[in-house]
Design a protein around this motif. Structure first.
Motif, PDB file in Angstrom:
ATOM      1  N   THR D 155       0.835  -1.214   0.000  1.00  0.00           N
ATOM      2  CA  THR D 155       0.000   0.000   0.000  1.00  0.00           C
ATOM      3  C   THR D 155       0.860   1.251   0.000  1.00  0.00           C
ATOM      4  O   THR D 155       0.673   2.131  -0.846  1.00  0.00           O
ATOM      5  CB  THR D 155      -0.892   0.012   1.266  1.00  0.00           C
ATOM      6  OG1 THR D 155      -1.361  -1.307   1.470  1.00  0.00           O
ATOM      7  CG2 THR D 155      -2.063   0.937   1.076  1.00  0.00           C
ATOM      8  N   GLU D 157       3.861   1.691  -0.938  1.00  0.00           N
ATOM      9  CA  GLU D 157       4.640   1.858  -2.177  1.00  0.00           C
ATOM     10  C   GLU D 157       3.733   2.384  -3.288  1.00  0.00           C
ATOM     11  O   GLU D 157       4.124   3.214  -4.104  1.00  0.00           O
ATOM     12  CB  GLU D 157       5.241   0.495  -2.556  1.00  0.00           C
ATOM     13  CG  GLU D 157       6.171   0.512  -3.746  1.00  0.00           C
ATOM     14  CD  GLU D 157       5.983  -0.783  -4.550  1.00  0.00           C
ATOM     15  OE1 GLU D 157       5.679  -1.802  -3.910  1.00  0.00           O
ATOM     16  OE2 GLU D 157       6.085  -0.744  -5.775  1.00  0.00           O
ATOM     17  N   ILE D 158       2.443   1.923  -3.297  1.00  0.00           N
ATOM     18  CA  ILE D 158       1.537   2.398  -4.358  1.00  0.00           C
ATOM     19  C   ILE D 158       1.226   3.869  -4.134  1.00  0.00           C
ATOM     20  O   ILE D 158       1.267   4.687  -5.057  1.00  0.00           O
ATOM     21  CB  ILE D 158       0.243   1.541  -4.337  1.00  0.00           C
ATOM     22  CG1 ILE D 158       0.537   0.121  -4.812  1.00  0.00           C
ATOM     23  CG2 ILE D 158      -0.831   2.177  -5.197  1.00  0.00           C
ATOM     24  CD1 ILE D 158      -0.637  -0.813  -4.633  1.00  0.00           C
ATOM     25  N   PHE D 159       0.908   4.217  -2.884  1.00  0.00           N
ATOM     26  CA  PHE D 159       0.449   5.600  -2.654  1.00  0.00           C
ATOM     27  C   PHE D 159       1.616   6.520  -2.324  1.00  0.00           C
ATOM     28  O   PHE D 159       1.425   7.653  -1.886  1.00  0.00           O
ATOM     29  CB  PHE D 159      -0.587   5.609  -1.507  1.00  0.00           C
ATOM     30  CG  PHE D 159      -1.913   5.042  -1.940  1.00  0.00           C
ATOM     31  CD1 PHE D 159      -2.197   3.705  -1.750  1.00  0.00           C
ATOM     32  CD2 PHE D 159      -2.859   5.843  -2.567  1.00  0.00           C
ATOM     33  CE1 PHE D 159      -3.399   3.171  -2.182  1.00  0.00           C
ATOM     34  CE2 PHE D 159      -4.073   5.315  -2.999  1.00  0.00           C
ATOM     35  CZ  PHE D 159      -4.340   3.968  -2.797  1.00  0.00           C
ATOM     36  N   ARG D 162       5.153  10.655  -5.929  1.00  0.00           N
ATOM     37  CA  ARG D 162       6.325  10.539  -6.838  1.00  0.00           C
ATOM     38  C   ARG D 162       7.034  11.867  -6.960  1.00  0.00           C
ATOM     39  O   ARG D 162       8.053  11.964  -7.638  1.00  0.00           O
ATOM     40  CB  ARG D 162       5.840  10.122  -8.247  1.00  0.00           C
ATOM     41  CG  ARG D 162       5.679   8.639  -8.425  1.00  0.00           C
ATOM     42  CD  ARG D 162       5.774   8.300  -9.898  1.00  0.00           C
ATOM     43  NE  ARG D 162       4.726   8.937 -10.671  1.00  0.00           N
ATOM     44  CZ  ARG D 162       3.537   8.350 -10.897  1.00  0.00           C
ATOM     45  NH1 ARG D 162       3.306   7.180 -10.359  1.00  0.00           N
ATOM     46  NH2 ARG D 162       2.624   8.954 -11.611  1.00  0.00           N
ATOM     47  N   TRP D 163       6.481  12.934  -6.288  1.00  0.00           N
ATOM     48  CA  TRP D 163       7.107  14.215  -6.544  1.00  0.00           C
ATOM     49  C   TRP D 163       8.018  14.625  -5.383  1.00  0.00           C
ATOM     50  O   TRP D 163       8.426  15.750  -5.256  1.00  0.00           O
ATOM     51  CB  TRP D 163       5.989  15.262  -6.699  1.00  0.00           C
ATOM     52  CG  TRP D 163       5.011  15.207  -5.567  1.00  0.00           C
ATOM     53  CD1 TRP D 163       5.117  15.819  -4.366  1.00  0.00           C
ATOM     54  CD2 TRP D 163       3.777  14.462  -5.535  1.00  0.00           C
ATOM     55  NE1 TRP D 163       4.041  15.520  -3.569  1.00  0.00           N
ATOM     56  CE2 TRP D 163       3.200  14.683  -4.263  1.00  0.00           C
ATOM     57  CE3 TRP D 163       3.102  13.637  -6.436  1.00  0.00           C
ATOM     58  CZ2 TRP D 163       1.993  14.095  -3.871  1.00  0.00           C
ATOM     59  CZ3 TRP D 163       1.916  13.056  -6.020  1.00  0.00           C
ATOM     60  CH2 TRP D 163       1.358  13.302  -4.758  1.00  0.00           C
ATOM     61  N   LYS D 164       8.340  13.669  -4.509  1.00  0.00           N
ATOM     62  CA  LYS D 164       9.191  14.065  -3.376  1.00  0.00           C
ATOM     63  C   LYS D 164      10.586  14.459  -3.873  1.00  0.00           C
ATOM     64  O   LYS D 164      11.325  15.148  -3.188  1.00  0.00           O
ATOM     65  CB  LYS D 164       9.325  12.880  -2.382  1.00  0.00           C
ATOM     66  CG  LYS D 164       8.087  12.774  -1.492  1.00  0.00           C
ATOM     67  CD  LYS D 164       7.931  14.015  -0.618  1.00  0.00           C
ATOM     68  CE  LYS D 164       6.622  13.961   0.179  1.00  0.00           C
ATOM     69  NZ  LYS D 164       5.651  14.994  -0.310  1.00  0.00           N
ATOM     70  N   TYR D 166      11.398  16.632  -5.787  1.00  0.00           N
ATOM     71  CA  TYR D 166      11.559  18.061  -6.018  1.00  0.00           C
ATOM     72  C   TYR D 166      11.788  18.820  -4.719  1.00  0.00           C
ATOM     73  O   TYR D 166      11.757  20.031  -4.683  1.00  0.00           O
ATOM     74  CB  TYR D 166      10.309  18.635  -6.699  1.00  0.00           C
ATOM     75  CG  TYR D 166      10.130  18.122  -8.098  1.00  0.00           C
ATOM     76  CD1 TYR D 166       9.015  17.379  -8.431  1.00  0.00           C
ATOM     77  CD2 TYR D 166      11.093  18.363  -9.070  1.00  0.00           C
ATOM     78  CE1 TYR D 166       8.843  16.895  -9.712  1.00  0.00           C
ATOM     79  CE2 TYR D 166      10.930  17.889 -10.354  1.00  0.00           C
ATOM     80  CZ  TYR D 166       9.806  17.150 -10.664  1.00  0.00           C
ATOM     81  OH  TYR D 166       9.630  16.665 -11.930  1.00  0.00           O
ATOM     82  N   ASP D 167      11.923  18.134  -3.589  1.00  0.00           N
ATOM     83  CA  ASP D 167      12.037  18.907  -2.319  1.00  0.00           C
ATOM     84  C   ASP D 167      13.291  19.742  -2.270  1.00  0.00           C
ATOM     85  O   ASP D 167      14.297  19.361  -2.894  1.00  0.00           O
ATOM     86  CB  ASP D 167      12.093  17.903  -1.148  1.00  0.00           C
ATOM     87  CG  ASP D 167      10.656  17.715  -0.679  1.00  0.00           C
ATOM     88  OD1 ASP D 167       9.802  18.347  -1.338  1.00  0.00           O
ATOM     89  OD2 ASP D 167      10.388  16.940   0.216  1.00  0.00           O
TER      90      ASP D 167
END
Lengths: 585, 170, 388, 167, 306
Positions: D155, D157-159, D162-164, D166-167
């Motif tokens: 769960t 891994e699915i949720f 994906r934009w981390k 850019y931190d």
């Protein structure tokens, strides 16, 4: 017991001589119905790899795998792979798939003794026998956007009152529910704001957390919420079948509910000793100043005009971007200790070299101030105005009355839109001439719609070739229709004028809004050859530092996108760049 | 021996045991609509008389104990066919504490059929494939069970006490 | 037949070994999970003297997949495919119940046409379940011709289901707010012609089974549930109507499209095996009439009233109990939501919970061994209802 | 229907409040459950539909809901009682409604609620189950499945956003 | 003498082949009744060979293995006394009809012995039912045969066949001197009892799969089951041949085999469309109408005796 009860069962024997209704399977085969839910197939090009099929699947049967597929803008190279040891053939993944590329075929045959073959890669190039397909009206994603009530065109044309009404609380929450959480919009947004995170915060009702997330990437969030070119919405998967999630309006809603950002964003700063100068208090300069200030450097911003805000204040009219929004944001930025010196133009009294000596780094973000001209005969002279100077006069409060006059605006960008709508509000009846098709117009689609509603006539695919003047005053303009030449791939079509079909239009004033460029005259005087310039824009490296050490460039004058959000992004990136530069100096 | 395999292939007796939900697709296959008796397959009442054991769908652990004992009572050569997704990798009940996930660990399965409850045609496909495979001597699941018997028993022991389990009732 | 049961390993019926030392003059007899006469996977442990049973104890649990635990781990929409897997012979009842429960909790309005389509699906499922019932009962009594006929005819209904919903058994067709697709073209014509053939077919079944002398001789007076025993044991559905109490949920608390369908509730009064079968036999014809009315009155319009985006769908706090008349009895769902994305608790009230345990144990006392599986079939016990 | 509820209120003195869809609910405290059910049975609630146990782990209580159905008045009554989660003991109602014995057996096995006086609380569905009663919310079925069958729960891994990066 | 040895060797094989053929065709006909195509007619041979080719043999003790062997032996021995139509049987002497009656009982008893060892309750219940059923149909069957013996004054089956003989030819039908016409009532009674002896519905409580999971054969698998299937086939051949010999006058091969088959089909017709009795009802049924009919049959023969 009656006799016929005993003999009645024998009536069953009449079937002995009838043809049995067995389907003799290997020979006769029953083709499943059109809607049969069998093994998955996925059209690899249509799929954008958003991963919502993986999220809705409760058996975790779908895993997104990297595949060598050409990553177009707004897509990823992830493609679904289905594990038929888990799949229950319910078709929810098909109904939620925004592009409709995934569907269940009518084939169900898969026999094997080895369980690894049950992980099937459904990606195909073209469509095979269809089965359970996506029906747009049954898509799990609500297609319509939350309705924002509009002011009727007649009412809004009369004055410069604010056009943008913004969302109310329940509609905003309901709209935020439409977000799939796939994150494609984050890649497309220049500042890479964490859009799904703050939409989630809005959904849950705590707007403070939402604004905190926004301000990590964009200090001018409310301005962007009102006037952004919203590349995120162009790429949002929800928008493929229905209207995209109204990310821009959600941002405006969240920031509007917070009166003072100081209370919710902690701006404690570890002071550093270096001082940095910023030339130009436009979006790039302000965001650079904000982020570098947060890193601890002392910042001095030098602004040519009387009030900071750059093109936001002097380019965009007040009906589109209310002034109090700009003041609120700038007040917050100055509250962190940024000093803004208005009315001082660098290059005249103070020179860039002095700044370089006095400050450890200089960030130049003066934006595009030099308008391009059409270069057609009869162009110079009275009544041919430049769009940005016209808007500058209107925005600085100069009374201009165009009642009863005919105005022709040339150009197709947002500046052109501002020009035609402002002149409309000043009483003129306005024509717009644009040489390409309407779909190629860079202007925002909502702007075009509202402009047409306000009674502005769009003359699409027209090119003015000559201005006829009588005693210096403009009497009419000659123009020709153009055809489209699609020869070059990948770029917008080139307009080809049809010289034989010349038409004229009586006009009093011409406003040119065909684009602006950076004004580098002072820089060239000072640095000459050492400053490398290419196609009118200074060449900058990853940290936005140009060939001269310590001198950084950003905003419209350094990037190609020429809008507020890319300027803010440049500001933030330059802040990182300066920080790195000063660390390892 | 291959001639006997021909006969074994042509007359497969199926054990009448609906272990899971896939058994609802057996009546159409057994009766007049698809009629598996054309291939000589009839449902037999006891494990002693049966050749194929159909694991129709998920297996609760309580049923697994009975299925293993039933399988061991069948006379070899015997074959096991796994129906549907639940026997391959847990299917819809992948996170349920009561069902087993991979049938492969507990019984030597000769053939898996895809489908979340395979269609009657898919079941007939499996029978035809099984028939060809047995005639050519390809499916030897029961030998596998004997050869690595203790591996199977170790997996089973992880779930329940293989030696001493029994029904608890008043 | 006196039989001392010492340490004998009985290797049949899934091999329960009778290890205890018992020297009482009865013998234990397991109709275990592996037995052709059992509906699904269910065990009954009997103490019998000679051919007569003196004590029975039901032993369920072989189909336990912990549905209620799983439903608490999934979002509301993800439960829709899971829910129809609970009762295999009649999955649509669960789908309808789950959708009705969520609609009552969230207040989503179901369009009129969707109500009619749902009722059509429920009635078709009822026909298929009854055909399954006739086939099963005849098989336990020894007549193998009727199962072949009735399962064959049931298959035509499943073909129509495949046309309508895309799957034969687990239709996953009803979702909160309506149904997932509209009717395919000329579906009602095909359904109408199928109903006419079924009318003819049920007459043929009469000939071979329902009016047969041997069926009457074998079933009259067997497994009698009289009126007050039915009330005391909370019997519901056709089994209750067989005991003479005219109680049908479709009539008492009408749901979906039943308010504007007129049909009469069929009752028998002896409450024995024969009347239970005849109640279902006459209700089969009544269903065909209901379906014909439904087809005539089918309104037009859209079929789905949208719910929010499933991945972020939160249902506010509340609890509701909805119930539907299934072929086995009153089927109910008690859904408790706590405002999060996942339900707090969904309790599935299957009819076989009362019929299959207490009622069966009381009925089997004093019966012959030959009548165990026929009585179990006559009560239409569906083991997955008990174990969920 | 509603006049019956008012009549019921003043007869049994219980505050029954009506809900939508032929339902009404009633909160009683633990000791008075037997008396309430006896009164209601006299009033005509003959069918004992089911018994549900809800685990409100936050408030540390089990909520037992007794569902009764009145055939003539067409009213579904939900009698709710709260019991402490750590020592869940209740008297049985299987002598008032016979069918309740099976439901109580199931709740005993799934939640661990002890019904004093139920003659037949032997194991019902689970066999040789040595964990805590599985339906309680502190029994995590996905961890149990992880160590018994090595089935991964993907769960997070699915949720995972994906934009981390850019931190 | 050597013809007889040849005949003795051939009889069981012919009987088994015929029996299996009848069952195979029977399955096909029942399938057609049930609106499906059913297996190929030779399916029963394949099944038997497959059963005999099973690899494991699990036995519960010596008597368990002895059961099927005794059953098979009993059937083989009865074959010696059954005339193959008009062809004289190997052994024929006065009183062999009573011997056959006794030998037919040996097969179920043998199996009962084996099943008892198997300690499976289903097996023992099935065995108990088999014996009670046998008890049920033996009484009217014996009375029916008694009336035949009374009428033909001989107790040797061969002579009974002789007594009905006349020259046979395809064209002329001369069945008038068949015993069915002479003693119609006992023929009907014998046919009803034949239904029970063959174990066809409504009297197949012995191997009722839905109640006691195929009764006595519950523990038998593999080779044992193969022997039992062969024994069942023999059983079918013996009973139908006995019925044809006694009541339909034997006759040449081209008449005998179709006659036995049609008797089997007659029982199949009833089998296809009827559920089964409870064992108690079966007993009451047999000792009801068929018993009275048998007694009337005897009185009738005494009246009409020459």
């Amino acid at each position: 017991m009656a006799w016929n009860d005993i003999l009645k069962p024998l009536s069953g024997w009449k079937f002995l001589f009838k043809k049995p209704h067995t389907i003799r399977y290997p020979k006769e085969d029953k083709i499943p119905s059109e809607r049969y839910r069998g093994i998955h197939t996925n059209m690899i090009d249509k799929c954008i790899g958003c991963g919502s099929c993986e999220k809705i699947c409760m058996n975790q049967a779908i895993t997104m795998k990297e595949m060598d597929v050409e990553v177009k803008e707004g897509t990823t190279n992830l493609r679904p792979v289905v594990d038929h040891g888990r799949c229950c053939y319910c078709g929810l993944c098909v109904d939620i798939c925004p592009t409709g590329s995934l569907w269940l075929s009518r084939d169900y045959r898969h026999l094997s003794e080895d369980i690894d073959t049950f992980i099937i890669d459904p990606n195909v190039k073209e469509k095979e026998r269809e089965g359970w397909q996506k029906a747009p009206e049954f898509s799990l994603i609500p297609p319509e956007r939350g309705k924002m009530e509009e002011i009727p065109p007649e009412k809004r044309v009369k004055s410069f009152m604010e056009v943008f009404v913004g969302y109310t609380e329940p509609i905003a929450k309901e709209e935020a529910q439409r977000c799939l959480g796939c994150g494609l919009c984050v890649d497309a947004c220049a500042t890479h704001m964490h859009i799904p995170d703050y939409l989630k915060a809005i959904r849950e009702g705590n707007n403070e957390e939402a604004v905190r997330i926004m301000f990590k990437n964009n200090p001018l969030s409310e301005i962007c919420g009102t006037v952004c070119t919203h590349f995120c919405e162009n790429v949002c998967p929800v928008g493929i079948i229905g209207e995209p999630v109204a990310i821009q309006w959600e941002k405006e809603f969240a920031t509007r509910t917070i009166e003072d950002y100081k209370k919710i964003i902690d701006t404690t700063i570890k002071e550093k000793k270096e001082r940095v100068a910023v030339v130009g208090a436009g979006p790039a300069g302000l965001s650079f100043a904000f982020y570098l200030r947060l890193k601890g450097y002392k910042i001095d911003v030098f602004e040519k005009y009387e009030k900071p805000g750059g093109m936001m204040l002097l380019g965009i009219p007040s009906y589109r971007l209310p002034r109090k929004v700009i003041e609120k944001e700038i007040k917050f930025i100055t509250s962190t200790g940024v000093k803004i010196h208005t009315g001082t133009q660098i290059g005249k009294k103070k020179t860039f070299k002095e700044l370089l000596k006095k400050y450890s780094a200089v960030f130049v973000a003066t934006g595009n101030t030099k308008p391009y001209t059409m270069g057609i005969p009869g162009e110079e002279g009275k009544d041919t105005l430049q769009a940005i100077s016209f808007l500058y006069d209107v925005n600085t409060g100069k009374k201009i009355d165009l009642k009863g006059k005919k105005v022709l605006v040339v150009g197709g960008g947002n500046v052109a839109m501002d020009a035609i709508r402002t002149s409309r509000r000043l009483g003129a009846d306005v024509y717009l001439s644009y040489r390409r098709r309407e779909v190629d117009m860079p202007a925002d689609e909502l702007e075009r719609k509202e402009a047409k509603e306000e009674g502005i006539e769009f003359m699409i695919q027209t090119l003015p070739i000559e201005v006829i003047r009588e005693k210096g005053k403009i009497k009419a303009v000659k123009y020709v229709p153009t055809d489209m030449d699609f020869s070059e791939k990948g770029k917008r079509p080139k307009p080809v004028p049809r010289m034989n079909d010349v038409r004229t239009l009586e006009v009093d004033i011409i406003i040119e809004a065909i684009g602006q460029g950076p004004d580098l005259t002072y820089l060239e005087q000072e640095f000459g050859e050492s400053l490398k310039i290419e196609k009118g824009k200074p060449v900058v490296d990853k940290n936005l530092m140009c060939s001269i050490k310590g001198l950084f460039f950003g905003g419209d004058m350094a990037n190609k996108q020429n809008d507020i959000v890319s300027a803010v992004a440049d500001g933030r990136r330059a802040a990182e760049g300066v920080h790195n530069y000063l660390q390892n100096k | 021996m291959s001639i006997l395999n021909k006969f074994r292939g042509k007359s497969l007796w199926m054990l009448h045991y609906c272990t899971g939900c896939g058994a609802i697709e057996m009546p159409p296959v057994m009766t007049s609509r698809y009629d598996m008796e054309r291939f000589g397959i009839i449902p037999m009442a006891t494990p002693r008389q049966a050749d194929i054991l159909l694991i129709t769908g998920y297996l609760a652990v309580k049923t697994l104990k009975r299925v293993i004992r039933t399988y061991e009572q069948m006379h070899s050569p015997k074959w096991v066919v796994g129906f549907g997704a639940c026997t391959v990798n847990g299917g819809m009940y992948w996170d349920s504490y009561a069902t087993i996930k991979k049938l492969e660990l507990y019984l030597p399965v000769d053939l898996y059929i895809a489908g979340c409850m395979p269609r009657p045609e898919a079941i007939m496909d499996a029978f035809i494939e099984l028939r060809k495979g047995i005639s050519s001597g390809k499916y030897e699941g029961w030998k596998k069970y004997i050869e690595n018997y203790d591996w199977y028993k170790k997996n089973q022991a992880k779930l329940f006490d293989v030696k001493k389990w029994s029904v608890n009732y008043e | 037949m006196k039989q001392k049961t010492e340490q004998k390993k009985s290797l049949n019926q899934g091999g329960k070994n009778m290890t205890e030392e018992k020297s009482i003059d009865f013998f234990e007899y397991f109709i275990g999970p592996q037995h052709p006469g059992i509906t699904g996977n269910f065990g009954v442990i009997l103490n019998a003297v000679g051919d007569e049973i003196i004590k029975a104890q039901a032993n369920p649990g072989y189909l336990h997949r912990a549905f209620e635990k799983l439903m608490e781990q999934r979002m509301y929409l993800q439960n829709v495919p899971l829910v129809c897997r609970i009762c295999v012979p009649e999955p649509d009842v669960n789908e309808a119940l789950y959708s009705m429960a969520i609609e009552t909790l969230t207040g989503i309005e179901v369009p009129e046409r969707a109500k009619y389509i749902r009722t059509i699906v429920l009635e078709m499922a009822r026909l298929a379940a009854y055909l399954f019932y006739f086939g099963g009962t005849a098989a336990t009594l020894g007549l193998y011709t009727l199962p072949n006929w009735s399962f064959g005819d049931r298959d035509y209904i499943l073909d129509l289901f495949e046309e309508l919903t895309g799957a034969r058994i687990y239709h996953i067709y009803m979702q909160p707010g309506g149904v997932r697709r509209d009717l395919p073209k000329d579906f009602t014509k095909k359904l109408y012609s199928l109903l006419q053939t079924l009318k003819k077919r049920i007459k043929e079944y009469d000939g071979i089974f329902f009016d047969a002398a041997l069926f009457k001789k074998r079933t009259k007076g067997v497994g009698v549930i009289n009126k007050d025993m039915a009330i005391e044991y909370s019997v519901t559905g056709p089994n209750l109507r067989a005991s003479g109490i005219a109680y049908d949920i479709r009539k008492d608390t009408p749901y979906l499209a039943y308010p504007d369908i007129n049909f009469n509730v069929i009752t028998e009064n002896e409450g024995d095996f024969y009347s239970r079968v005849m109640v279902r036999r006459r209700e089969f014809e009544e269903d065909i009439k209901i379906l014909e009315q439904l087809i005539d009155k089918l309104p037009s319009g859209e079929v789905w009233n949208r719910y929010p985006m499933p991945l972020n769908w939160k249902v506010e706090k509340g609890d509701v109990y909805v119930k539907v008349e299934s072929t086995k009895g009153e089927y109910g769902y008690y859904v408790v939501s706590d405002g999060s994305e996942k339900p707090r608790r969904i309790h599935v009230r299957g009819p076989s919970m009362t019929h299959g345990i207490m009622l069966l144990e009381k009925l089997l006392k004093g019966q012959r061994i030959a009548d165990i599986s026929p009585i179990m079939f006559s009560l239409d016990i569906c083991p997955p209802d008990i174990d969920r | 229907m509603s006049d019956f509820i008012t009549r019921l209120k003043n007869i049994t003195g219980l505050n029954i409040h009506k809900e939508k869809l032929y339902q009404a609910s009633l909160k009683v405290d633990k000791e008075k459950i037997r008396k309430t059910l006896l009164d209601l049975k006299k009033e005509g609630f003959l069918q004992f539909t089911t018994l549900t146990c809800i685990d409100w782990i936050e408030e540390k209580t089990f909520q037992l809901v007794y569902h009764l159905w009145h055939r003539e008045e067409k009213l579904h009554l939900k009698v709710k009682i709260d019991i402490d989660r750590d020592a869940p003991i209740v008297e049985t109602v299987s002598d008032i409604y016979i069918v309740a014995q099976t439901y109580e057996r199931e709740v005993k096995e799934m939640f661990g609620v002890d019904f004093k006086g139920n003659k037949r609380l032997i194991p019902f569905i689970l066999e040789d189950w040595n964990e805590i009663p599985p339906m309680r919310r502190d029994f995590n079925t996905r961890e149990y499945v992880k160590d018994m069958y090595e089935t991964e729960d993907r769960t997070e891994e699915i949720f995972k956003p994906r934009w981390k990066k850019y931190d | 003498m050597n013809i007889n040895i040849l005949y003795a060797a051939l009889a069981p094989i012919v009987a088994i082949l015929l029996g299996l053929l009848y069952i195979g065709i029977g399955r096909k006909i029942i399938a057609r009744l049930q609106r499906r195509y059913g297996p190929p007619f030779y399916q029963q041979y394949i099944d038997t060979i497959k059963l005999l080719a099973k690899k494991t043999v699990s036995s519960h003790g010596v008597f368990f293995s002895l059961g099927p062997i005794m059953g098979l032996a009993g059937s083989m021995v009865t074959l010696l006394f059954i005339p193959f139509g008009s062809a004289a049987p190997l052994l024929s002497f006065h009183g062999d009809i009573i011997l056959v009656m006794y030998l037919v009982v040996i097969a179920p008893l043998g199996m009962a012995l084996g099943v008892g060892e198997g300690s499976n309750p289903n097996g023992s219940i099935g065995m108990a039912r088999g014996l009670t059923l046998m008890l049920a149909y033996e009484v009217p069957f014996v009375l029916a045969l008694f009336s035949v013996v009374l009428y033909t004054h001989t107790t040797s089956i061969a002579q009974i066949v002789q007594s009905q003989a006349g020259e046979w030819s395809l064209l002329k039908f001369h069945g008038f001197n068949w015993l069915t016409f002479a003693l119609p009532i006992s023929a009907i009674v014998a046919d009803i009892c034949l239904q029970g002896m063959l174990g066809e519905k409504p009297f197949d409580q012995v191997i009722a799969p839905h109640e006691i999971a195929s009764g006595p054969m519950v523990e038998y698998g593999g080779k044992y089951l193969g022997m039992m299937v062969i024994n069942h086939a023999l059983h079918i051949y013996i009973e139908t041949a006995l019925f044809v010999d006694i009541f339909l006058g034997g006759g040449p091969v081209w008449f005998f085999i179709p006659a036995t088959f049609s008797v089997f089909i007659l029982s199949l017709i009833i089998n296809g469309v009827l559920p089964r009795f409870r064992i108690g009802q079966a007993l009451k049924f047999y000792w009801g109408v068929p018993l009275i009919l048998a007694v009337i049959g005897i009185i009738y023969t005494m009246v009409v005796i020459k």
